[in-house]
Design a protein around this motif. Sequence first.
Motif, PDB file in Angstrom:
ATOM      1  N   ASP A 119       0.803  -1.223   0.000  1.00 23.07           N
ATOM      2  CA  ASP A 119       0.000   0.000   0.000  1.00 23.07           C
ATOM      3  C   ASP A 119       0.835   1.272   0.000  1.00 23.07           C
ATOM      4  O   ASP A 119       0.294   2.359   0.112  1.00 23.07           O
ATOM      5  N   GLY A 120       2.155   1.157  -0.107  1.00 27.67           N
ATOM      6  CA  GLY A 120       2.990   2.351  -0.106  1.00 27.67           C
ATOM      7  C   GLY A 120       3.066   2.990  -1.484  1.00 27.67           C
ATOM      8  O   GLY A 120       2.557   2.459  -2.466  1.00 27.67           O
ATOM      9  N   GLU A 121       3.713   4.131  -1.538  1.00 30.64           N
ATOM     10  CA  GLU A 121       3.871   4.819  -2.821  1.00 30.64           C
ATOM     11  C   GLU A 121       4.896   4.092  -3.668  1.00 30.64           C
ATOM     12  O   GLU A 121       5.981   3.751  -3.213  1.00 30.64           O
ATOM     13  N   ALA A 122       4.582   3.849  -4.927  1.00 33.05           N
ATOM     14  CA  ALA A 122       5.521   3.301  -5.890  1.00 33.05           C
ATOM     15  C   ALA A 122       6.059   4.471  -6.720  1.00 33.05           C
ATOM     16  O   ALA A 122       5.301   5.204  -7.334  1.00 33.05           O
ATOM     17  N   VAL A 123       7.374   4.652  -6.709  1.00 29.02           N
ATOM     18  CA  VAL A 123       7.986   5.809  -7.365  1.00 29.02           C
ATOM     19  C   VAL A 123       7.966   5.644  -8.875  1.00 29.02           C
ATOM     20  O   VAL A 123       7.715   4.562  -9.411  1.00 29.02           O
ATOM     21  N   VAL A 178      23.134   2.075 -17.089  1.00 26.43           N
ATOM     22  CA  VAL A 178      22.937   0.813 -16.385  1.00 26.43           C
ATOM     23  C   VAL A 178      21.677   0.944 -15.532  1.00 26.43           C
ATOM     24  O   VAL A 178      21.514   1.920 -14.790  1.00 26.43           O
ATOM     25  N   HIS A 179      20.781  -0.037 -15.631  1.00 33.52           N
ATOM     26  CA  HIS A 179      19.514  -0.027 -14.902  1.00 33.52           C
ATOM     27  C   HIS A 179      19.605  -0.997 -13.729  1.00 33.52           C
ATOM     28  O   HIS A 179      19.841  -2.193 -13.912  1.00 33.52           O
ATOM     29  N   ASP A 180      19.390  -0.493 -12.545  1.00 38.08           N
ATOM     30  CA  ASP A 180      19.577  -1.255 -11.307  1.00 38.08           C
ATOM     31  C   ASP A 180      18.590  -2.405 -11.180  1.00 38.08           C
ATOM     32  O   ASP A 180      17.377  -2.217 -11.270  1.00 38.08           O
ATOM     33  N   ALA A 181      19.119  -3.610 -10.959  1.00 39.27           N
ATOM     34  CA  ALA A 181      18.282  -4.796 -10.790  1.00 39.27           C
ATOM     35  C   ALA A 181      18.049  -5.153  -9.327  1.00 39.27           C
ATOM     36  O   ALA A 181      17.303  -6.081  -9.032  1.00 39.27           O
ATOM     37  N   SER A 182      18.643  -4.420  -8.403  1.00 33.92           N
ATOM     38  CA  SER A 182      18.659  -4.875  -7.011  1.00 33.92           C
ATOM     39  C   SER A 182      17.369  -4.591  -6.253  1.00 33.92           C
ATOM     40  O   SER A 182      17.061  -5.284  -5.288  1.00 33.92           O
ATOM     41  N   ARG A 183      16.596  -3.579  -6.678  1.00 32.15           N
ATOM     42  CA  ARG A 183      15.388  -3.199  -5.932  1.00 32.15           C
ATOM     43  C   ARG A 183      14.190  -3.099  -6.855  1.00 32.15           C
ATOM     44  O   ARG A 183      14.317  -2.779  -8.034  1.00 32.15           O
ATOM     45  N   ASN A 184      12.993  -3.351  -6.294  1.00 33.14           N
ATOM     46  CA  ASN A 184      11.772  -3.209  -7.075  1.00 33.14           C
ATOM     47  C   ASN A 184      11.259  -1.775  -6.992  1.00 33.14           C
ATOM     48  O   ASN A 184      11.884  -0.912  -6.370  1.00 33.14           O
ATOM     49  N   SER A 185      10.097  -1.520  -7.608  1.00 31.46           N
ATOM     50  CA  SER A 185       9.577  -0.150  -7.683  1.00 31.46           C
ATOM     51  C   SER A 185       9.128   0.391  -6.335  1.00 31.46           C
ATOM     52  O   SER A 185       8.956   1.594  -6.170  1.00 31.46           O
ATOM     53  N   ARG A 227      16.914   5.285  -9.033  1.00 33.22           N
ATOM     54  CA  ARG A 227      17.856   4.869  -8.003  1.00 33.22           C
ATOM     55  C   ARG A 227      18.967   3.994  -8.585  1.00 33.22           C
ATOM     56  O   ARG A 227      18.735   3.011  -9.251  1.00 33.22           O
ATOM     57  N   ASN A 228      20.200   4.375  -8.281  1.00 37.19           N
ATOM     58  CA  ASN A 228      21.403   3.630  -8.663  1.00 37.19           C
ATOM     59  C   ASN A 228      21.612   3.509 -10.169  1.00 37.19           C
ATOM     60  O   ASN A 228      22.429   2.709 -10.620  1.00 37.19           O
ATOM     61  N   ALA A 229      20.893   4.284 -10.965  1.00 38.00           N
ATOM     62  CA  ALA A 229      21.187   4.330 -12.395  1.00 38.00           C
ATOM     63  C   ALA A 229      22.546   4.987 -12.604  1.00 38.00           C
ATOM     64  O   ALA A 229      22.948   5.876 -11.842  1.00 38.00           O
ATOM     65  N   TYR A 230      23.238   4.557 -13.650  1.00 38.14           N
ATOM     66  CA  TYR A 230      24.581   5.103 -13.904  1.00 38.14           C
ATOM     67  C   TYR A 230      24.839   5.155 -15.403  1.00 38.14           C
ATOM     68  O   TYR A 230      24.641   4.160 -16.110  1.00 38.14           O
ATOM     69  N   ILE A 231      25.256   6.317 -15.895  1.00 35.58           N
ATOM     70  CA  ILE A 231      25.562   6.509 -17.309  1.00 35.58           C
ATOM     71  C   ILE A 231      27.014   6.139 -17.548  1.00 35.58           C
ATOM     72  O   ILE A 231      27.927   6.764 -16.991  1.00 35.58           O
TER      73      ILE A 231
END
Length: 299
Positions: A119-123, A178-185, A227-231
Amino acid sequence: MSSAAAAISSATSSARVHIRPTGAALGADVLGLDLSRPLEADTLQALQAAWDQHLVLRFRGQQQLTVDDHIRFSRHFGVLDQRPLAAKGLHAQTAALPQEITVISNLRQDGQALGGLGDGEAVWHADMTYQTIPPKAALLLAREVPAAGGNTYFANLYLAYDSLPADLRQQIQSLECVHDASRNSAGELRLGFADTTDPRQTVGAIHPLVRVHPGTGRKSLYLGRRRNAYIQGLTLEDSEALLDTLWAHAVQPQLTWGQQWQEGDLVAWDNRVTLHRRDAFDPQARRYMHRTQVSERTA
């Protein structure tokens, strides 16, 4: 198709079907279709054309849809992904659903969760862009919705790209992220991933910042999650500054549209050219939804 409402004839219904744009940066209502009934090929072609133009389609009043109806309609647009094997603690009622259905819910039964995301906010995010081949679309059906909150917002990444200053568009043409795989939305750390705060250590798929849509040939921003995206190829400071600029631009109110859920709403979005987020809502309220996901793969 023009921005005015377009009539589409359907041989499966005596009524005419209309596409009614929201008037915002994206989104349109599809009026007059009962998705539990078979649809003719020309109707499906018109729906695809409307989807390509408006990026998000809303079908209201679809309370009658069964799980099988939802799956059948979704399959008109491509191969459906199967949900991951049920996580430990997920209720057997959910695990018994067809593998094409994912439950999005805050509800629990017999002490076990019926679905994910709570029920929390999804960014702001696009779905599963940490994969090499992310899904192309999703179709979310509201079975139960809270009286307030839980709204979903969408951003148009075509317009985000088109409205960038020319020098910034040129700067990002050949850059990859690079798209972070470690956390969900919802910001939860996925099982088996290390928690890092250094984006240079990010683990996930690499995608261009500018993507060409395979169906329309148009360019759009392609951002995934912040979050944690990197060019790649930039210093951390320059990568963070550029990503902050792109994200702030992409989610400006004039580039977005908000969906206020009603029971029976089926909302379909093109995951390749949109971002979405969800408002928080009262954790004591009931929110229960079924979701199908259309793969970019052809088989």
